[in-house]
Design a protein around this motif. Structure first.
Motif, short mmCIF file in Angstrom:
data_model
loop_
_atom_site.label_atom_id
_atom_site.label_comp_id
_atom_site.label_asym_id
_atom_site.label_seq_id
_atom_site.Cartn_x
_atom_site.Cartn_y
_atom_site.Cartn_z
N LEU A 32 0.86 -1.17 0.00
CA LEU A 32 0.00 0.00 0.00
C LEU A 32 0.91 1.23 0.00
N SER A 33 0.33 2.39 -0.27
CA SER A 33 1.15 3.60 -0.24
C SER A 33 0.32 4.76 0.29
N GLY A 34 1.02 5.67 0.98
CA GLY A 34 0.38 6.89 1.45
C GLY A 34 -0.54 6.67 2.64
N HIS A 35 -1.14 7.77 3.09
CA HIS A 35 -2.05 7.76 4.23
C HIS A 35 -3.25 8.64 3.91
N GLY A 36 -4.35 8.40 4.62
CA GLY A 36 -5.53 9.25 4.48
C GLY A 36 -6.08 9.24 3.07
N GLU A 37 -6.36 10.44 2.53
CA GLU A 37 -6.94 10.54 1.20
C GLU A 37 -5.96 10.10 0.11
N GLU A 38 -4.66 10.11 0.41
CA GLU A 38 -3.67 9.71 -0.59
C GLU A 38 -3.39 8.21 -0.56
N ALA A 39 -4.03 7.48 0.35
CA ALA A 39 -3.75 6.05 0.47
C ALA A 39 -4.17 5.30 -0.79
N TYR A 43 -4.03 -5.23 -5.30
CA TYR A 43 -4.64 -6.56 -5.32
C TYR A 43 -3.67 -7.61 -4.77
N LEU A 44 -4.24 -8.54 -4.01
CA LEU A 44 -3.56 -9.79 -3.68
C LEU A 44 -4.16 -10.85 -4.59
N ARG A 45 -3.34 -11.50 -5.38
CA ARG A 45 -3.81 -12.52 -6.31
C ARG A 45 -3.01 -13.80 -6.12
N GLN A 122 -7.63 -2.56 0.55
CA GLN A 122 -7.86 -1.12 0.55
C GLN A 122 -6.64 -0.37 1.07
N GLY A 123 -6.49 0.87 0.59
CA GLY A 123 -5.34 1.67 0.99
C GLY A 123 -5.31 2.02 2.47
N ILE A 160 0.73 -13.55 5.10
CA ILE A 160 0.73 -12.45 4.13
C ILE A 160 1.24 -11.20 4.83
N ARG A 161 2.11 -10.47 4.16
CA ARG A 161 2.64 -9.23 4.71
C ARG A 161 2.02 -8.05 3.96
N ILE A 162 1.34 -7.17 4.69
CA ILE A 162 0.82 -5.94 4.10
C ILE A 162 1.78 -4.82 4.48
N LEU A 163 2.36 -4.19 3.48
CA LEU A 163 3.40 -3.18 3.67
C LEU A 163 2.89 -1.82 3.19
N ARG A 164 3.52 -0.77 3.69
CA ARG A 164 3.13 0.58 3.27
C ARG A 164 4.39 1.39 2.98
N SER A 165 4.43 1.98 1.80
CA SER A 165 5.55 2.84 1.42
C SER A 165 5.08 4.28 1.39
N PRO A 166 5.98 5.24 1.53
CA PRO A 166 5.58 6.65 1.49
C PRO A 166 5.03 7.01 0.11
#
Length: 379
Positions: A32-39, A43-45, A122-123, A160-166
């Protein structure tokens, strides 16, 4: 009559496995990327595979994905199960996959069925984390078989690892950060981190200079070190910190001119640990935070032999880069890129926050998925 081998090993059982396919084979992470409205989500497939022996009957496969927050009082023994709070906050179940239609027939008589699946993450979904041995969020894909009558199903799972980048809009994370000043009027320092966003497992690009302001002052030691701070806030009073601890992730001693003639100056790339459990990314989830500061420390000696330590700190943001992802088992999913040419480092550092600085040497055989992070020292 059953064969001797069958009597010893038992009747062959069905085999069930899950294979994720995102950008790479066996991909068990989502960015995922960003936070709030920018998130932004992703897909995980993947595919679920069921292999049945000749004469074995299964009606279908259930597949679900769960998310779990595990939290223990940080002053408790981590093996005390009564102190753990478990919250299963996420659940998605697919429609049953039925054993019908075409299948792959193998020469040994086994039949293999496969079903593709996908789920949009979802973001704003909370990302995975392992703050310490007392807290964490984990996601798991679980598959199980079911039959017409009462029967023990076969289970399979995949973390499963859910990651977040800036987000790319965080341009300030790529700006240099500088700290400068004087220590006791004896030495002037100037320390720069060339960008505040640092990829986990990558390099920290630094520039540092010291200038003596008084004769007779000796610089006997200089080093950088990375401090990781872990805090826990009360769930009902978010401004109340119920726990705060810290650990030194790693240290980087700096070389000094033995003659004392040259002005001490360093321009280096500091290697972060290549084992994930030794250094966590920054996050702020469910009142649990981890932050990092890079410290520059020097020891100054007077002509009378007295020595004093001085330091300055710069906040940095550690994140997991899509170029160096962490898989579901908590280890780096790709091999490090090897290179010792300074130009290679500069090219890597100029590519932006989505491409981390590269490794400069190979470390093989690392598998830390079974070990928790080292403990924190309470303040």
């Amino acid at each position: 009559m059953r064969s001797f081998l069958a009597r010893v090993t038992g009747t062959p059982r069905a085999r069930l496995k899950i294979l994720q396919a995102l950008k790479l084979p066996d991909c068990d992470y989502v960015f995922l990327s960003g936070h709030g409205e920018e998130a932004r989500g992703q897909y995980l497939r993947g595919k679920a595979f069921l292999t049945l022996a000749k004469g074995e009957h299964v009606k279908g496969v259930h597949l679900k994905m769960t998310g779990r927050l595990s939290l223990q009082h940080h002053g408790a023994d981590k093996f005390d199960s009564n102190k753990w709070e478990i919250n299963d906050f996420f659940l998605h179940e697919w429609d049953p996959f039925l054993v019908q239609g075409p299948f792959e027939q193998q020469s040994t008589g086994w039949r293999t069925y496969e079903w593709p699946f996908e789920l949009f993450i979802q973001g704003n979904q909370q990302e995975s984390f392992r703050g310490c041995s007392h807290c964490g969020i984990t996601y798991t894909l679980e598959a199980s078989t079911f039959c017409e009558g009462p029967s023990n199903g076969i289970l399979s799972f995949a973390p499963i690892r859910i990651l977040r980048s800036p987000p790319l809009s965080d341009f300030d994370l790529m700006d240099p950060v500088t700290a400068q000043g004087k220590w006791a009027g004896k030495v002037e320092y100037n320390v720069t981190v060339r960008h505040r966003a640092i990829a986990l497992g990558g390099l920290v690009p630094i520039d540092a200079q010291l200038r003596k302001l008084e004769p007779g002052v000796q610089i006997t030691m200089a080093k950088f070190y990375l401090r990781e701070t872990h805090a826990l806030n009360d769930r009902f009073l978010p401004d109340l910190v119920t726990y705060e601890g810290q650990r030194i992730v790693t240290e980087w001693p700096l070389s000094l001119d033995a003659t004392g003639i040259r002005i001490p100056a360093w321009q280096e790339y500091l290697e972060l640990p290549k084992v994930v459990r030794r250094c966590s990314p920054d996050f702020n989830i469910c009142g649990i935070t981890i932050k990092h500061t890079l410290h520059f420390e020097a020891t100054l000696g007077d002509s009378d032999g007295a020595e004093l330590e001085y330091q300055v700190s710069i906040p940095v943001v550690l994140f997991v880069s899509p170029e160096l992802p962490v898989n579901g088992w908590g280890v780096f999913a790709q091999e490090p890129i090897i290179g010792t040419d300074d130009a290679v480092h500069k090219d890597a550092l100029s590519e932006g926050i989505h491409v981390p600085p590269k490794y400069i040497e190979e470390v093989g055989g690392i598998n830390d998925c079974a070990s928790p992070p080292p403990p924190y020292d309470p303040f």
